[in-house]
Design a protein around this motif. Structure first.
Motif, PDB file in Angstrom:
ATOM      1  N   THR A 172       0.824  -1.207   0.000  1.00  0.00           N
ATOM      2  CA  THR A 172       0.000   0.000   0.000  1.00  0.00           C
ATOM      3  C   THR A 172       0.862   1.264   0.000  1.00  0.00           C
ATOM      4  N   MET A 173       1.847   1.326   0.885  1.00  0.00           N
ATOM      5  CA  MET A 173       2.647   2.542   1.001  1.00  0.00           C
ATOM      6  C   MET A 173       3.567   2.748  -0.195  1.00  0.00           C
ATOM      7  N   SER A 174       3.804   1.701  -0.981  1.00  0.00           N
ATOM      8  CA  SER A 174       4.634   1.859  -2.176  1.00  0.00           C
ATOM      9  C   SER A 174       3.938   2.680  -3.255  1.00  0.00           C
ATOM     10  N   HIS A 175       2.633   2.885  -3.106  1.00  0.00           N
ATOM     11  CA  HIS A 175       1.883   3.679  -4.091  1.00  0.00           C
ATOM     12  C   HIS A 175       1.922   5.178  -3.791  1.00  0.00           C
ATOM     13  N   PHE A 176       2.463   5.545  -2.640  1.00  0.00           N
ATOM     14  CA  PHE A 176       2.547   6.957  -2.273  1.00  0.00           C
ATOM     15  C   PHE A 176       3.960   7.469  -2.550  1.00  0.00           C
ATOM     16  N   GLU A 177       4.044   8.707  -3.033  1.00  0.00           N
ATOM     17  CA  GLU A 177       5.276   9.247  -3.578  1.00  0.00           C
ATOM     18  C   GLU A 177       6.431   9.305  -2.572  1.00  0.00           C
ATOM     19  N   ASN A 178       7.609   8.938  -3.078  1.00  0.00           N
ATOM     20  CA  ASN A 178       8.886   9.136  -2.380  1.00  0.00           C
ATOM     21  C   ASN A 178       9.015   8.391  -1.061  1.00  0.00           C
ATOM     22  N   ASN A 179       8.280   7.305  -0.897  1.00  0.00           N
ATOM     23  CA  ASN A 179       8.467   6.483   0.295  1.00  0.00           C
ATOM     24  C   ASN A 179       9.613   5.505   0.079  1.00  0.00           C
ATOM     25  N   LYS A 180      10.443   5.334   1.106  1.00  0.00           N
ATOM     26  CA  LYS A 180      11.566   4.406   1.077  1.00  0.00           C
ATOM     27  C   LYS A 180      11.362   3.363   2.175  1.00  0.00           C
ATOM     28  N   PHE A 181      11.909   2.175   1.973  1.00  0.00           N
ATOM     29  CA  PHE A 181      11.706   1.086   2.918  1.00  0.00           C
ATOM     30  C   PHE A 181      13.038   0.501   3.376  1.00  0.00           C
ATOM     31  N   VAL A 182      13.140   0.306   4.689  1.00  0.00           N
ATOM     32  CA  VAL A 182      14.297  -0.353   5.281  1.00  0.00           C
ATOM     33  C   VAL A 182      13.779  -1.645   5.900  1.00  0.00           C
ATOM     34  N   LEU A 183      14.207  -2.779   5.361  1.00  0.00           N
ATOM     35  CA  LEU A 183      13.687  -4.087   5.756  1.00  0.00           C
ATOM     36  C   LEU A 183      14.674  -4.734   6.724  1.00  0.00           C
ATOM     37  N   ILE A 184      14.289  -4.822   7.991  1.00  0.00           N
ATOM     38  CA  ILE A 184      15.189  -5.244   9.067  1.00  0.00           C
ATOM     39  C   ILE A 184      14.771  -6.624   9.550  1.00  0.00           C
ATOM     40  N   SER A 185      15.578  -7.629   9.240  1.00  0.00           N
ATOM     41  CA  SER A 185      15.224  -8.995   9.639  1.00  0.00           C
ATOM     42  C   SER A 185      16.467  -9.864   9.625  1.00  0.00           C
ATOM     43  N   THR A 186      16.320 -11.080  10.151  1.00  0.00           N
ATOM     44  CA  THR A 186      17.359 -12.085   9.970  1.00  0.00           C
ATOM     45  C   THR A 186      17.258 -12.608   8.539  1.00  0.00           C
ATOM     46  N   LYS A 187      18.284 -13.294   8.097  1.00  0.00           N
ATOM     47  CA  LYS A 187      18.266 -13.853   6.746  1.00  0.00           C
ATOM     48  C   LYS A 187      17.140 -14.860   6.581  1.00  0.00           C
ATOM     49  N   ALA A 188      16.836 -15.594   7.636  1.00  0.00           N
ATOM     50  CA  ALA A 188      15.796 -16.628   7.568  1.00  0.00           C
ATOM     51  C   ALA A 188      14.397 -16.043   7.474  1.00  0.00           C
TER      52      ALA A 188
END
Length: 356
Positions: A172-188
């Motif tokens: 949903t938020m990818s459809h709004f302008e200039n939003n960036k995402f930081v995906l914080i997780s373990t590899k698994a």
């Protein structure tokens, strides 16, 4: 052809989503004007998995609109315990109620339910797939707490593999302008490929990191999630992942003064209780925003004939989905529906996993 089912928040156009947000804020300001908006209407809550906030939020939303509720919160207290399939349950219940909210552990179950229902179906969470009304809760919270849905750096932390709330929010938020995402997780527990594909398609900048402490200074929003024990095959696998990411006051001291912390709840140990006293902690307010969002959604689905969505007619295939969590593995009467992804792969229309 139009339909009224909310399977994924992607069903809504941007203008429709903004309409829901605007109405939720109007209901917050003037609740007395909507207390009879759904008089005589019945909501069925069919919860095949345990839930506190989502189920009660739906029920409270309908009651505050003047309607009534029926349903179950334990399938063992229903004919499901006797072996009744999803098709039969939905067919019968849609004859009793005006609208259905359903949670189910199988991915794609809400899509399957919508095929047999004569009334609107709202997805209250289908396995690790989607949770659109939680995302609605999240965007309403951001609209009110940040004052915008654009130009945000959004960190998502924890179980990004199984976190249906994470998947829905990113899309949903990818459809709004200039939003960036930081995906914080373990590899698994990294984000599924189909979500990465949706980010690439939307042209969104994103990165995957392994440290919450290193990521937090750049964030406008931190979306914490619990490590979901119920999604692991063994206790050993769960124990290897839990407790790795914990938000505490030391990490909050590194964050922006106006960063907001969200969490779909329930939490286990991923947010220290001392963080609750920080004004940037919005997860309890977030749950209340969710009730108003569900009120707005129910109101529009039942009272606005133009609040409907384009129906995508899927292709049929003889190939069965190989995702062991897909609804088609247990409801064998379901025809295999698919569509072609951007890379040419056949994608299951129920759970979004690659078929071939």
């Amino acid at each position: 052809m139009k339909e009224k089912h909310i399977i994924d928040l992607e069903n809504l156009s941007r203008s429709q989503l903004e309409k829901v947000i605007s109405l939720s804020e109007e209901i917050m300001k003037n609740p007395e004007e909507y207390q009879h908006a759904c008089d005589g209407k019945i909501l069925a809550t069919l919860f095949y998995e345990p839930s506190t906030r989502t189920q009660m939020s739906f029920q409270t939303a309908m009651i505050r609109l003047g309607g009534q509720t029926i349903g179950f919160d334990n399938p063992m207290n229903s004919s499901v315990s006797k072996g009744e399939n999803l098709k039969d349950t939905i067919t019968i219940v849609s004859g009793y109620a005006d609208i259905i909210a359903m949670r189910h552990p199988a991915e794609g179950s809400a899509k399957a339910a919508s095929m047999f229902s004569t009334v609107p179906v709202i997805n209250g969470g289908d396995g690790g797939h989607f949770h659109p009304t939680q995302t609605l809760t999240d965007v309403i919270t951001l609209s009110n707490e940040k004052g915008r849905l654009t130009d945000l750096t959004i960190g998502l932390c924890g179980d990004l593999l199984n976190g249906r709330t994470v998947h829905s929010l990113i899309k949903t938020m990818s459809h709004f302008e200039n939003n960036k995402f930081v995906l914080i997780s373990t590899k698994a527990l990294t984000i599924p490929q189909y979500i990465k594909d949706s980010l690439k398609k939307a042209g969104c900048e994103y990165k995957e990191v392994r440290s919450l402490k290193e990521a937090i200074p750049e964030l406008d929003v931190l979306y914490m999630t619990r490590i979901q024990q119920e999604r692991f095959a063994t206790q050993k696998e769960y124990e290897e992942q839990k407790g790795i990411f914990v938000l505490d006051t030391a990490k909050m001291a590194l964050a922006k003064k106006d960063m907001v912390v969200l969490h779909p709840l329930p939490r286990v140990d991923e947010i220290d209780v001392k963080v609750d006293d920080d004004p940037r902690a919005c997860y309890f307010k977030q749950a209340v925003y969710g009730m108003y969002g569900r009120m707005a959604l129910i109101y529009l689905l039942l009272n606005d004939k133009d609040f409907a969505f384009d129906y995508y007619k899927p292709q049929l295939t003889n190939s069965r989905c190989r995702n062991r969590n897909c609804i088609t593995t247990t409801e064998n009467y379901l025809k295999s529906h698919c569509h072609y992804g951007n890379d040419g792969h056949l994608i299951c229309n129920y759970c979004d996993h690659i078929i071939e």
